[in-house]
Write an enzyme that holds these catalytic residues in place. Structure first.
Site, PDB file in Angstrom:
ATOM      1  N   GLY A 150      27.199  52.027  38.932  1.00  0.00           N
ATOM      2  CA  GLY A 150      27.000  50.682  39.496  1.00  0.00           C
ATOM      3  C   GLY A 150      25.911  50.664  40.547  1.00  0.00           C
TER       4      GLY A 150
ATOM      5  N   GLY B 179      26.080  50.435  45.630  1.00  0.00           N
ATOM      6  CA  GLY B 179      25.627  51.535  44.772  1.00  0.00           C
ATOM      7  C   GLY B 179      24.124  51.748  44.885  1.00  0.00           C
TER       8      GLY B 179
ATOM      9  CE1 TYR C 139      37.427  44.501  43.674  1.00  0.00           C
ATOM     10  CE2 TYR C 139      38.698  44.112  45.669  1.00  0.00           C
ATOM     11  CZ  TYR C 139      37.602  44.653  45.031  1.00  0.00           C
ATOM     12  OH  TYR C 139      36.667  45.379  45.763  1.00  0.00           O
TER      13      TYR C 139
END
Ligand code: NAP
Length: 293
Positions: A26, A32, A184
């Site tokens: 990512g 990232g 999540y």
């Protein structure tokens, strides 16, 4: 070219990380990307992954320009597809016999329910199941370069998780009453449970494992949410560049702390108690293995 005097990483030691191979998932965006730049600035050799290769190539060029370093390799990887993960593993191992640092950073926060290419609820698939398959498949190359390190980017939202999904079935499928936040939060608890599971399994292997919360960060994570959510998030958040500093430290310091530590930025914190529960870890491993085709 990067202006080195601008670098927030100037106080970090290069000795331990210089020339070492770090894989960051990512890296096309947010934390990232900033982490990949930081690691390159310190002289690491960096592998980045992208699910869209054209965007990956653009990121690769940007990262090279901003870090002033060229040692960044790009591979295609879609964590929502087990075929894509297996292809990546094959391609990566054709070129590399060892790996020093794995940073499981890629993640999603979907407001609406979606499914992976393999028919698994997408938040669980991308945030836990994909990284689980990836990590288990890379343990041999991490062992080869031991002492090596695995860092799972989790979240403080794991404190808000429920554990019903560990019973599998409808609770894991979330076909009814889907909540993006709950999916999540639960997936981020998986990141911490899995980190502690790895700690137990890798104790004799000289592979350290860490879970990391970056703080609230202004990235693309809430891009699918309404404007007011994005606005509130951005008001509360710090930049990805700032959030990446402790993550780069965790990857590069010779001894960042005991294996199995959950870090909130640079601070060590106790994760939710269930994260240390071996029975829950075994259950998560069993669910994960059953979902791998
Ligand atoms: N931002 C925060 O406040 C915050 C707080 C706590 C934890 N975190 C965690 O930090 C990590 C990084 O998130 P971020 O905030 O930097 O968000 P971001 O800017 O949205 O970056 C997420 C990255 O994950 C990649 N990704 C998404 N789906 C993927 C898939 N199916 N396969 C492979 N890669 C995929 C994205 O690639 P594309 O460019 O292709 O979409 C992107 O590179 C996540 O694990 C997140 O849970 C973030």
């Amino acid at each position: 070219m990067a202006r080195k005097d601008d670098s927030l990483l100037k106080n970090l030691q290069k000795e331990h990380i210089e020339g070492r191979l770090c894989l960051v998932t990512g890296a096309t965006s947010g934390i990232g990307k900033a982490t990949a730049i930081g690691l390159l600035e310190l002289g690491a050799q960096v592998v980045i992954t992208a699910r869209d290769i054209a965007r990956g190539q653009a990121t690769q060029r940007e990262i090279q320009m901003k870090s002033g370093r060229s040692r960044v390799e790009l591979y295609e990887l879609d964590l929502a597809s087990q075929d894509s993960i297996r292809k990546f593993i094959k391609d990566f191992k054709k070129r590399h016999k060892g790996l020093d640092v794995l940073i499981n950073n890629a993640g999603v926060f979907h407001p609406e329910r979606a499914e992976s290419a393999d028919g698994v609820e997408a938040t669980f698939a991308v945030n836990h199941l994909g990284p689980f398959l990836l990590t288990e498949s890379l343990l041999d190359v991490l062992k080869k370069n031991a002492p090596s390190r695995i860092i799972n980017v989790a979240s403080a939202l794991h404190y808000q998780a429920k554990t019903d999904f560990l019973s599998g079935g409808p609770a894991l499928d979330r076909k009814e009453n889907y909540s993006g936040f709950q999916a999540y939060n639960d997936s981020k608890l998986c990141n911490v449970i899995y980190t502690m599971d790895l700690l137990r399994k890798l104790q004799s292997q000289n592979i350290s494992v860490y879970a990391f919360h970056p703080g609230v960060v202004d990235t693309g994570l809430v891009r699918e949410y309404p404007g007011f959510v994005k606005f509130a998030w951005s008001m509360l958040s710090k930049s990805a560049k700032k959030a990446a500093i402790p993550l780069v430290e965790l990857a590069s310091l010779p001894d960042p702390g005991p294996s199995g530590t959950y870090f909130h930025g640079k601070k060590r914190k106790k994760p939710l108690a269930v994260a240390n529960d071996a029975t829950s870890a075994d259950r998560l491993r069993q669910i994960s293995e059953e979902l791998l085709s």
